[in-house]
Design an enzyme around this catalytic site. Structure first.
Site, PDB file in Angstrom:
ATOM      1  N   SER A  11       0.836  -1.200   0.000  1.00 33.17           N
ATOM      2  CA  SER A  11       0.000   0.000   0.000  1.00 33.17           C
ATOM      3  C   SER A  11       0.875   1.257   0.000  1.00 33.17           C
ATOM      4  O   SER A  11       0.471   2.296  -0.503  1.00 33.17           O
ATOM      5  CB  SER A  11      -0.882   0.007   1.244  1.00 33.17           C
ATOM      6  OG  SER A  11      -0.065  -0.042   2.397  1.00 33.17           O
ATOM      7  N   TYR A  49      -3.968   1.392   3.864  1.00 38.49           N
ATOM      8  CA  TYR A  49      -5.044   0.438   3.621  1.00 38.49           C
ATOM      9  C   TYR A  49      -5.628  -0.077   4.946  1.00 38.49           C
ATOM     10  O   TYR A  49      -6.731  -0.619   4.967  1.00 38.49           O
ATOM     11  CB  TYR A  49      -4.502  -0.791   2.873  1.00 38.49           C
ATOM     12  CG  TYR A  49      -4.301  -0.644   1.377  1.00 38.49           C
ATOM     13  CD1 TYR A  49      -4.343   0.595   0.735  1.00 38.49           C
ATOM     14  CD2 TYR A  49      -4.066  -1.777   0.606  1.00 38.49           C
ATOM     15  CE1 TYR A  49      -4.138   0.694  -0.624  1.00 38.49           C
ATOM     16  CE2 TYR A  49      -3.870  -1.683  -0.769  1.00 38.49           C
ATOM     17  CZ  TYR A  49      -3.898  -0.456  -1.382  1.00 38.49           C
ATOM     18  OH  TYR A  49      -3.697  -0.370  -2.735  1.00 38.49           O
ATOM     19  N   GLY A  50      -4.819   0.051   6.021  1.00 39.22           N
ATOM     20  CA  GLY A  50      -5.133  -0.618   7.288  1.00 39.22           C
ATOM     21  C   GLY A  50      -6.464  -0.270   7.919  1.00 39.22           C
ATOM     22  O   GLY A  50      -6.972  -1.028   8.734  1.00 39.22           O
ATOM     23  N   ASN A 109       0.743  -6.976   4.837  1.00 34.48           N
ATOM     24  CA  ASN A 109      -0.104  -7.902   5.606  1.00 34.48           C
ATOM     25  C   ASN A 109      -1.581  -7.625   5.378  1.00 34.48           C
ATOM     26  O   ASN A 109      -2.392  -8.542   5.323  1.00 34.48           O
ATOM     27  CB  ASN A 109       0.203  -7.765   7.097  1.00 34.48           C
ATOM     28  CG  ASN A 109       1.542  -8.367   7.445  1.00 34.48           C
ATOM     29  OD1 ASN A 109       1.624  -9.523   7.819  1.00 34.48           O
ATOM     30  ND2 ASN A 109       2.610  -7.599   7.293  1.00 34.48           N
ATOM     31  N   THR A 110      -1.918  -6.334   5.260  1.00 38.00           N
ATOM     32  CA  THR A 110      -3.321  -5.970   5.097  1.00 38.00           C
ATOM     33  C   THR A 110      -3.858  -6.545   3.780  1.00 38.00           C
ATOM     34  O   THR A 110      -4.935  -7.147   3.740  1.00 38.00           O
ATOM     35  CB  THR A 110      -3.468  -4.433   5.137  1.00 38.00           C
ATOM     36  OG1 THR A 110      -2.814  -3.951   6.317  1.00 38.00           O
ATOM     37  CG2 THR A 110      -4.917  -4.020   5.155  1.00 38.00           C
ATOM     38  N   GLU A 161       5.054   6.776   8.361  1.00 40.35           N
ATOM     39  CA  GLU A 161       4.858   7.525   7.099  1.00 40.35           C
ATOM     40  C   GLU A 161       5.199   9.008   7.281  1.00 40.35           C
ATOM     41  O   GLU A 161       5.552   9.682   6.339  1.00 40.35           O
ATOM     42  CB  GLU A 161       3.412   7.384   6.616  1.00 40.35           C
ATOM     43  CG  GLU A 161       3.032   5.960   6.227  1.00 40.35           C
ATOM     44  CD  GLU A 161       3.157   5.670   4.738  1.00 40.35           C
ATOM     45  OE1 GLU A 161       3.069   6.597   3.941  1.00 40.35           O
ATOM     46  OE2 GLU A 161       3.355   4.480   4.396  1.00 40.35           O
ATOM     47  N   THR A 203       4.279  -4.484   7.474  1.00 35.82           N
ATOM     48  CA  THR A 203       5.620  -4.290   6.912  1.00 35.82           C
ATOM     49  C   THR A 203       6.199  -2.909   7.209  1.00 35.82           C
ATOM     50  O   THR A 203       7.365  -2.660   6.924  1.00 35.82           O
ATOM     51  CB  THR A 203       5.605  -4.576   5.399  1.00 35.82           C
ATOM     52  OG1 THR A 203       4.587  -3.763   4.779  1.00 35.82           O
ATOM     53  CG2 THR A 203       5.310  -6.027   5.131  1.00 35.82           C
ATOM     54  N   HIS A 204       5.402  -2.035   7.800  1.00 33.74           N
ATOM     55  CA  HIS A 204       5.939  -0.737   8.252  1.00 33.74           C
ATOM     56  C   HIS A 204       6.669  -0.864   9.593  1.00 33.74           C
ATOM     57  O   HIS A 204       7.498  -0.027   9.921  1.00 33.74           O
ATOM     58  CB  HIS A 204       4.803   0.278   8.464  1.00 33.74           C
ATOM     59  CG  HIS A 204       4.320   0.933   7.216  1.00 33.74           C
ATOM     60  ND1 HIS A 204       3.644   0.252   6.231  1.00 33.74           N
ATOM     61  CD2 HIS A 204       4.400   2.227   6.801  1.00 33.74           C
ATOM     62  CE1 HIS A 204       3.326   1.103   5.264  1.00 33.74           C
ATOM     63  NE2 HIS A 204       3.768   2.303   5.584  1.00 33.74           N
TER      64      HIS A 204
HETATM   65  N1  DGL Z   1       2.277  -2.173   5.176  1.00 33.83           N
HETATM   66  C1  DGL Z   1       0.929  -2.571   5.388  1.00 33.83           C
HETATM   67  C2  DGL Z   1       0.872  -3.918   6.091  1.00 33.83           C
HETATM   68  O1  DGL Z   1       1.829  -4.680   6.105  1.00 33.83           O
HETATM   69  C3  DGL Z   1       0.082  -1.612   6.170  1.00 33.83           C
HETATM   70  C4  DGL Z   1       0.077  -0.191   5.777  1.00 33.83           C
HETATM   71  C5  DGL Z   1      -1.300   0.342   5.543  1.00 33.83           C
HETATM   72  O2  DGL Z   1      -2.104   0.439   6.475  1.00 33.83           O
HETATM   73  O3  DGL Z   1      -1.534   0.654   4.396  1.00 33.83           O
HETATM   74  O4  DGL Z   1      -0.158  -4.251   6.640  1.00 33.83           O
END
Ligand code: DGL
Length: 280
Positions: free
Chosen positions: A18, A49-50, A81-82, A165, A200-201
């Site tokens: 994302s 996206y979360g 992951n999302t 971010e 992954t953040h």
């Molecule tokens: N990097 C995304 C993950 O691993 C989350 C970031 C988002 O919320 O977009 O879930």
């Protein structure tokens, strides 16, 4: 789509997130598989996206996967992951057969869950993730299948992605929220001996996480795990490996401003990168 897009020549491996988080996965993949070519795509314009609904995460992820397929990729890694929790299964089961059944889309949850069995000694596992990942219960379901005796405790950290971010991962705000969320997770079960960073953040916050996590709790980062699992996958699937080009290059694309992405992305991968803007 034109006919020649289906011709299976060699092309880079697609890596999607994302936003920037997937770069923490790509960085480790490139360490383990440096000879391959990669295209990274971050949908920064629509991140995070979360906190989005199932339908939107699925729709956006599918658009990104189709875009990477259109670039010729035969293999796409959802380094998010999302997206893995909300979209992967539907894309694999419902969409891929119609798009091109010879292409593959893989996620980050399964390899992480495979590994947790080796790491947790007492079977009490904590998960940190976005609200969407935690609410999907994907980790509970996958761990339940693979390690049925394990107990899983999920906790959503809605502030962690915005902190990363906004380049606040070393700031005092990060201390406050990281401590608060660790306390909340450990409050659910003081015996947890392994915690998956299921977003992954989150590796960008690992220094703070280590600072506030009770001693003896293993902190599981996904980058190395996903990289080793991909290496293993390519060894087991020579027909897919043969369709991945090997030139050691990496291209970066974002749906947001390219300059902004390049500046922030360089922090994630520890090297200067130059991204290009695309529209999905
Ligand atoms: N990097 C995304 C993950 O691993 C989350 C970031 C988002 O919320 O977009 O879930």
């Amino acid at each position: 789509m034109t006919q020649d897009k289906h011709i299976s020549t060699q092309a880079p491996i697609g890596v999607f997130d994302s936003g920037f988080g997937g770069l923490s996965i790509l960085r480790e993949i490139r360490k383990v598989l440096p000879d391959y070519d990669y295209i990274f795509l971050g949908d920064n314009a629509r991140a995070p996206y979360g906190s989005r609904s199932f339908h939107l995460v699925y729709e956006y992820t599918l658009q990104a996967v189709k875009h990477l397929f259109d670039q010729g990729c035969s293999l796409v890694i959802l380094a998010c992951n999302t997206a893995s929790a909300k979209a992967l299964r539907t894309i694999q089961q419902k969409d891929l057969p119609g798009i091109d059944p010879s292409k593959r889309v893989l996620g980050v949850i399964r390899p992480t869950v495979e590994k947790v069995g080796e790491i947790s000694q007492n079977g009490h596992v904590g998960i940190f993730g976005t609200p969407a990942t935690i609410q999907s219960e994907s980790y509970n379901i996958e761990i339940g299948k693979m390690h049925p005796t394990f107990k899983v405790f999920g906790h959503a950290c809605p502030m962690w992605v915005p902190l990363v971010e906004n380049k606040e991962s070393e700031g005092e705000g990060a201390d406050y929220f990281v401590k608060k969320d660790i306390d909340a997770l450990i409050g659910l079960c003081p015996d947890i001996d392994a915690v998956i960073l299921g977003c992954t953040h989150y590796p960008l916050l690992v220094n703070k996480i280590k600072q506030y996590m009770p001693e003896g709790v293993h902190i599981i980062e996904q980058g190395g795990i996903v990289a080793d699992s991909l290496k293993d996958y390519l060894a087991r699937h020579p027909e897919i490996d043969a369709r991945c080009s090997k030139g050691g290059t990496c291209q970066y694309f974002t749906t947001e401003d390219a300059e902004k992405f390049s500046e922030m992305g360089s922090i994630f991968v520890n090297e200067q990168i130059e991204a290009k803007h695309i529209t999905l």
